[in-house]
Every structure is written in structure tokens, then in C-alpha cells.
Design a protein around this motif. Sequence first.
Motif: not given
Length: 175
Positions: A12-40
Motif C-alpha cells: 500500500q505504499s505510494s512509492d511506485l516507479n514506472f519504467s520501460n512502458g510496462n513495468k511498475i516497481y515499488c521501492s518500498n517492498c520490491d513488488f514488480e508488476y509487468y503490464h505486458n502485451t495482451a493477445g487479440a
Amino acid sequence: MQPIFKYCPNCQSSDLNFSNGNKIYCSNCDFEYYHNTAGAVAVIIQKNDEILLTVRNKEPKKGFLDLAGGFVDPAETAEHSCARELEEELKIVIDKSKLKYINSNPNTYVYKDILYNTIDLFFLYRDDHLIIEDFDSLELNGFVWKKLESINLDELAFESQKKTLSMLINKKRNK
């Protein structure tokens, strides 16, 4: 990429970083989320010398022409997605073995203020005896049959479709 999180889903930290157009990274807990390309998938349904275009009944691009198709579900092949989407949207059952891969194009799709990057996979389905009598009125506002060379690309909903149909139009002209 526009932020899709204001707070880390892990701590729940607001310490988020956005990089490479698809990565969200939390500096507080090292959480990483990749918002990758979706197939259609998108299916160019051909009957005799015409192809089927649907009319979108939902945003984005409500009222624009579209190709039948949609997002690939988890654990689903592209061919299965084509068959499922055609059954959902147009109430038709197809022979998946008749699907012919054409090409792919990157695309973007904004839904509820979130930008999704997609890879759109295009397939041809030819059936000169196909009958379409119904469609999902929540998704579609109808459909039209048009000769490939008479399609106004500016009436199409998505750039990836414009590129693929433009390629097919040019290929037909150069025969």
C-alpha cells in the motif's frame, strides 16, 4: 504508460516507479508488476468476393467498423479464440481447420482509462456458404458485407486492422 496503480498492491505504499512502458516497481517492498502485451485475434470472414465487417456497439470506437474478434483468454490458442469470439459475436460455429493465419500487428486499446498494448493476430476464414442470421446486440450494432477494395479504411476502428486490410487491398491490386 499511464499509471494503473496509485498504491502498491502488496504494501500500500505510494512509492511506485514506472519504467520501460510496462513495468511498475515499488521501492518500498520490491513488488514488480509487468503490464505486458495482451493477445487479440481478428477474423477476416470472406464469402465469395466480400468480407464481413461488424459495427461496434461499445467503446472504444463505438459506431466504427471492426473485424470480428477479441482478446485471447488464458490457456487458449489463437484459433480457439477466433472460434469462440465468432460464436459469441455472430452466433456461428466455424471449422477451425479453415482458419488461415495472415499476419500480426501491434495495437493499443484504451478501456476504462487504461491503455492496453496488444498484439493483434489476423486470420482469414473463407466460407462461400456461410449464413449469419444473428449477432450479440450488446457487442455489435450490426454487420455489413463489403468488397475488399470498397472498404474506407478511415471507417475502421483500429490502426492494426487498417494496416492489415491495406496490405490485402494492395496485394489484390498488384495481382
